[in-house]
Design a protein around this motif. Structure first.
Motif, PDB file in Angstrom:
ATOM      1  N   ARG A  83       0.838  -1.212   0.000  1.00  9.18           N
ATOM      2  CA  ARG A  83       0.000   0.000   0.000  1.00  9.18           C
ATOM      3  C   ARG A  83       0.866   1.253   0.000  1.00  9.18           C
ATOM      4  NH1 ARG A  83      -3.834   3.150  -0.305  1.00  9.18           N
ATOM      5  NH2 ARG A  83      -4.979   4.172   1.365  1.00  9.18           N
ATOM      6  N   LEU A  84       1.941   1.208   0.793  1.00  6.98           N
ATOM      7  CA  LEU A  84       2.861   2.337   0.855  1.00  6.98           C
ATOM      8  C   LEU A  84       3.511   2.582  -0.508  1.00  6.98           C
ATOM      9  CD1 LEU A  84       3.989   4.365   2.891  1.00  6.98           C
ATOM     10  CD2 LEU A  84       5.716   2.680   3.507  1.00  6.98           C
ATOM     11  N   ALA A  85       3.882   1.512  -1.197  1.00  9.53           N
ATOM     12  CA  ALA A  85       4.480   1.634  -2.530  1.00  9.53           C
ATOM     13  C   ALA A  85       3.515   2.313  -3.500  1.00  9.53           C
ATOM     14  CB  ALA A  85       4.891   0.259  -3.059  1.00  9.53           C
TER      15      ALA A  85
ATOM     16  N   LYS B 160       4.083   5.835  -5.243  1.00  6.21           N
ATOM     17  CA  LYS B 160       4.317   5.610  -6.679  1.00  6.21           C
ATOM     18  C   LYS B 160       5.755   5.132  -6.926  1.00  6.21           C
ATOM     19  CE  LYS B 160       0.812   8.797  -8.072  1.00  6.21           C
ATOM     20  NZ  LYS B 160       0.424  10.107  -7.796  1.00  6.21           N
ATOM     21  N   ARG B 161       6.124   4.097  -6.130  1.00 10.07           N
ATOM     22  CA  ARG B 161       7.463   3.519  -6.215  1.00 10.07           C
ATOM     23  C   ARG B 161       7.374   2.006  -6.303  1.00 10.07           C
ATOM     24  NH1 ARG B 161      10.969   4.771  -1.443  1.00 10.07           N
ATOM     25  NH2 ARG B 161      12.531   3.807  -2.771  1.00 10.07           N
ATOM     26  N   ASP B 162       8.450   1.372  -6.705  1.00  5.18           N
ATOM     27  CA  ASP B 162       8.553  -0.078  -6.753  1.00  5.18           C
ATOM     28  C   ASP B 162       8.443  -0.665  -5.343  1.00  5.18           C
ATOM     29  OD1 ASP B 162       9.351  -2.616  -8.192  1.00  5.18           O
ATOM     30  OD2 ASP B 162      10.996  -2.454  -6.725  1.00  5.18           O
ATOM     31  N   ARG B 163       7.661  -1.746  -5.203  1.00  6.13           N
ATOM     32  CA  ARG B 163       7.435  -2.361  -3.894  1.00  6.13           C
ATOM     33  C   ARG B 163       8.730  -2.848  -3.248  1.00  6.13           C
ATOM     34  NH1 ARG B 163       7.132  -6.689  -1.287  1.00  6.13           N
ATOM     35  NH2 ARG B 163       7.528  -8.087  -3.011  1.00  6.13           N
ATOM     36  N   LYS B 164       9.627  -3.424  -4.052  1.00  4.89           N
ATOM     37  CA  LYS B 164      10.896  -3.923  -3.503  1.00  4.89           C
ATOM     38  C   LYS B 164      11.753  -2.782  -2.957  1.00  4.89           C
ATOM     39  CE  LYS B 164      11.331  -8.192  -6.124  1.00  4.89           C
ATOM     40  NZ  LYS B 164      12.165  -8.977  -7.027  1.00  4.89           N
ATOM     41  N   ALA B 165      11.767  -1.660  -3.642  1.00  2.23           N
ATOM     42  CA  ALA B 165      12.546  -0.507  -3.179  1.00  2.23           C
ATOM     43  C   ALA B 165      11.969   0.038  -1.871  1.00  2.23           C
ATOM     44  CB  ALA B 165      12.564   0.582  -4.249  1.00  2.23           C
ATOM     45  N   VAL B 166      10.651   0.118  -1.789  1.00  2.00           N
ATOM     46  CA  VAL B 166      10.006   0.584  -0.557  1.00  2.00           C
ATOM     47  C   VAL B 166      10.288  -0.397   0.573  1.00  2.00           C
ATOM     48  CG1 VAL B 166       7.783   1.084   0.548  1.00  2.00           C
ATOM     49  CG2 VAL B 166       8.241   1.906  -1.774  1.00  2.00           C
ATOM     50  N   SER B 167      10.225  -1.681   0.273  1.00  3.71           N
ATOM     51  CA  SER B 167      10.512  -2.702   1.280  1.00  3.71           C
ATOM     52  C   SER B 167      11.933  -2.550   1.828  1.00  3.71           C
ATOM     53  CB  SER B 167      10.326  -4.091   0.680  1.00  3.71           C
ATOM     54  OG  SER B 167      10.609  -5.086   1.633  1.00  3.71           O
ATOM     55  N   ARG B 168      12.901  -2.312   0.961  1.00  4.00           N
ATOM     56  CA  ARG B 168      14.293  -2.098   1.400  1.00  4.00           C
ATOM     57  C   ARG B 168      14.391  -0.871   2.291  1.00  4.00           C
ATOM     58  NH1 ARG B 168      15.638  -3.548  -3.865  1.00  4.00           N
ATOM     59  NH2 ARG B 168      15.684  -1.375  -4.491  1.00  4.00           N
ATOM     60  N   ASP B 169      13.734   0.218   1.882  1.00  5.80           N
ATOM     61  CA  ASP B 169      13.782   1.443   2.685  1.00  5.80           C
ATOM     62  C   ASP B 169      13.142   1.240   4.054  1.00  5.80           C
ATOM     63  OD1 ASP B 169      15.139   2.789   0.713  1.00  5.80           O
ATOM     64  OD2 ASP B 169      13.363   3.827  -0.074  1.00  5.80           O
ATOM     65  N   VAL B 170      12.034   0.532   4.090  1.00  7.48           N
ATOM     66  CA  VAL B 170      11.356   0.259   5.356  1.00  7.48           C
ATOM     67  C   VAL B 170      12.264  -0.556   6.276  1.00  7.48           C
ATOM     68  CG1 VAL B 170       9.465  -1.094   6.387  1.00  7.48           C
ATOM     69  CG2 VAL B 170       8.993   0.511   4.516  1.00  7.48           C
TER      70      VAL B 170
END
Length: 130
Positions: A76-78, A82-92
């Protein structure tokens, strides 16, 4: 502890400053003074702080603060960012490793469990000395 009242301070500092602050806090506790609820993350080098708190990671924190009542997941955050889910997951994961946000599992009726991401505070204070 009410997460909305916790003060999160991210900054730079030396080992000497850390021990001075710890000594002052110990004195207050000896006088039975209550310490305000706060979380401190200190970097010795401002460059390390900037690497850890990239623009995109700061957007993650700001979005979580704005939408804290919706209890967003990484997916949902991704979408919100408006970003790639994997990139958001790494940042989280990076932000969680520094203790700047919290991930907890929650029941997702009919679908098992889901990981919900939460900010630790309503405000984060950033300070750096160069």
């Amino acid at each position: 502890m009410n997460k909305r009242k916790v003060k999160v301070i991210v900054g730079t500092g030396t080992v000497e400053e850390f021990f001075k602050r710890a000594h002052e806090d110990a004195r207050k506790m000896d006088r039975r003074e209550l310490l305000p609820p706060e979380l401190r993350v200190t970097f010795e080098d401002p460059i390390d702080m900037l690497r850890a708190l990239s623009v995109e990671r700061m957007r993650v924190i700001k979005t979580l603060q704005k939408h804290h009542t919706t209890k967003p997941t990484v997916s949902r955050l991704a979408v919100m960012l408006k970003r790639d889910r994997k990139a958001v997951s790494r940042d989280v994961k990076v932000l969680e490793s520094f203790g700047l946000l919290k991930i907890r599992e929650q029941l997702n009726p009919g679908h098992g469990r889901m990981k919900v991401i939460e900010p630790l505070a309503a405000q984060y204070y950033l300070t750096a000395t160069i």
